[in-house]
Scaffold this motif. Sequence first.
Motif, PDB file in Angstrom:
ATOM      1  N   THR A 257     -97.499  21.084 -55.060  1.00 44.10           N
ATOM      2  CA  THR A 257     -97.260  20.095 -56.111  1.00 44.10           C
ATOM      3  C   THR A 257     -96.039  19.256 -55.750  1.00 44.10           C
ATOM      4  O   THR A 257     -95.042  19.771 -55.253  1.00 44.10           O
TER       5      THR A 257
ATOM      6  N   SER B   4     -92.823  28.463 -54.586  1.00 40.14           N
ATOM      7  CA  SER B   4     -93.929  27.690 -54.020  1.00 40.14           C
ATOM      8  C   SER B   4     -95.016  28.648 -53.509  1.00 40.14           C
ATOM      9  O   SER B   4     -94.706  29.730 -53.004  1.00 40.14           O
TER      10      SER B   4
ATOM     11  N   ALA C 180    -106.288  33.630 -59.861  1.00 34.49           N
ATOM     12  CA  ALA C 180    -106.800  32.263 -60.040  1.00 34.49           C
ATOM     13  C   ALA C 180    -108.095  32.124 -59.250  1.00 34.49           C
ATOM     14  O   ALA C 180    -108.953  31.322 -59.591  1.00 34.49           O
TER      15      ALA C 180
ATOM     16  N   SER D  63    -105.601  23.957 -51.959  1.00 31.44           N
ATOM     17  CA  SER D  63    -104.614  23.410 -52.898  1.00 31.44           C
ATOM     18  C   SER D  63    -103.362  22.969 -52.129  1.00 31.44           C
ATOM     19  O   SER D  63    -102.831  23.722 -51.310  1.00 31.44           O
TER      20      SER D  63
ATOM     21  N   LYS E  25     -99.441  28.584 -59.002  1.00 27.12           N
ATOM     22  CA  LYS E  25     -99.276  27.941 -60.327  1.00 27.12           C
ATOM     23  C   LYS E  25    -100.344  26.868 -60.557  1.00 27.12           C
ATOM     24  O   LYS E  25    -100.978  26.836 -61.598  1.00 27.12           O
TER      25      LYS E  25
ATOM     26  N   GLY F 218     -92.777  24.409 -56.907  1.00 23.47           N
ATOM     27  CA  GLY F 218     -91.881  25.525 -56.635  1.00 23.47           C
ATOM     28  C   GLY F 218     -90.877  25.224 -55.537  1.00 23.47           C
ATOM     29  O   GLY F 218     -89.871  25.914 -55.376  1.00 23.47           O
TER      30      GLY F 218
HETATM   31  P1  GTP Z   1     -96.284  24.762 -55.350  1.00 18.24           P
HETATM   32  O1  GTP Z   1     -97.069  23.605 -55.895  1.00 18.24           O
HETATM   33  O2  GTP Z   1     -95.758  24.501 -53.962  1.00 18.24           O
HETATM   34  O3  GTP Z   1     -95.208  25.222 -56.263  1.00 18.24           O
HETATM   35  O4  GTP Z   1     -97.336  25.997 -55.165  1.00 18.24           O
HETATM   36  P2  GTP Z   1     -98.216  26.687 -56.305  1.00 18.24           P
HETATM   37  O5  GTP Z   1     -97.488  27.835 -56.895  1.00 18.24           O
HETATM   38  O6  GTP Z   1     -98.738  25.671 -57.258  1.00 18.24           O
HETATM   39  O7  GTP Z   1     -99.420  27.320 -55.450  1.00 18.24           O
HETATM   40  P3  GTP Z   1    -100.916  26.805 -55.321  1.00 18.24           P
HETATM   41  O8  GTP Z   1    -101.619  26.905 -56.630  1.00 18.24           O
HETATM   42  O9  GTP Z   1    -100.910  25.471 -54.672  1.00 18.24           O
HETATM   43  O10 GTP Z   1    -101.539  27.913 -54.357  1.00 18.24           O
HETATM   44  C1  GTP Z   1    -100.975  28.210 -53.101  1.00 18.24           C
HETATM   45  C2  GTP Z   1    -102.004  28.902 -52.210  1.00 18.24           C
HETATM   46  O11 GTP Z   1    -102.375  30.146 -52.758  1.00 18.24           O
HETATM   47  C3  GTP Z   1    -103.309  28.089 -52.040  1.00 18.24           C
HETATM   48  O12 GTP Z   1    -103.754  28.236 -50.730  1.00 18.24           O
HETATM   49  C4  GTP Z   1    -104.270  28.783 -52.983  1.00 18.24           C
HETATM   50  O13 GTP Z   1    -105.602  28.651 -52.563  1.00 18.24           O
HETATM   51  C5  GTP Z   1    -103.767  30.237 -52.962  1.00 18.24           C
HETATM   52  N1  GTP Z   1    -104.022  30.949 -54.219  1.00 18.24           N
HETATM   53  C6  GTP Z   1    -103.612  30.579 -55.457  1.00 18.24           C
HETATM   54  N2  GTP Z   1    -103.991  31.466 -56.378  1.00 18.24           N
HETATM   55  C7  GTP Z   1    -104.654  32.434 -55.716  1.00 18.24           C
HETATM   56  C8  GTP Z   1    -105.308  33.649 -56.129  1.00 18.24           C
HETATM   57  O14 GTP Z   1    -105.346  34.047 -57.292  1.00 18.24           O
HETATM   58  N3  GTP Z   1    -105.896  34.394 -55.121  1.00 18.24           N
HETATM   59  C9  GTP Z   1    -105.883  34.004 -53.811  1.00 18.24           C
HETATM   60  N4  GTP Z   1    -106.476  34.795 -52.927  1.00 18.24           N
HETATM   61  N5  GTP Z   1    -105.279  32.867 -53.397  1.00 18.24           N
HETATM   62  C10 GTP Z   1    -104.670  32.094 -54.338  1.00 18.24           C
END
Ligand code: GTP
Length: 200
Positions: free
Chosen positions: A39, A16, A151, A36, A20, A65
Amino acid sequence: MQGFDLQIKILTIGDSSVGKTCLLHRYTSHSFSTSSIPTVGIDFKIMNITVEGKRIKMQCWDTAGQERYRNITANYYRNAQGIMLVYDITSRKSFEAIDNWVEQIQVHAGESVNKILIGNKIDMEDERKISTKEGTELSARYGIDFFETSARDGKNVDEAFYAIAKSVSDRVLAINNKNERKSLLLNNSDSTKGTSASCC
Ligand code: GTP
């Protein structure tokens, strides 16, 4: 097939908060949001991509996650042809979890599924805990491609999705071609048999 030559399914997995959802959002919508939310279960987006002249419709499945969704998300492994294993370069825990995610793939996914390793959040260089060398070594251990991405600023995101789409399409098209050749051979041998039967 209408409008495309091939349809493929890609899955993103990893702990998580590794990013992703943001990676998928960056790839499909060319944008990034810091707000974000985690999920819930599973979500998906569709992208059309052209790989070496072949039009590919790519279903990208984004899994949660969080541990509590493990049973739901595991059901989606079986139909995936490509899996993106994602960790966060600022989190050693998420990197060390990759071995467990690979085990999940071995249990739940098809044997031939293509895999790719992604180290996300390279815009947070100051907080980096996992060196590029460590990521490269892990990917070499599994014999898979490796990309470091952001991202947030989009670095290497298109390249990573293109790479998994290409490896899946190369494999699937090779199987399709082999099957076509096989059925052509079978048809030919059937018609040869037919000819000899009618003449004797
Ligand atoms: P789950 O849905 O719980 O599995 O999480 P996930 O892996 O989908 O993560 P998500 O995309 O929701 O991002 C989690 C956090 O990390 C958020 O606050 C985003 O803004 C941050 N984040 C994601 N990608 C990046 C990145 O490339 N750089 C930075 N600085 N922050 C990021």
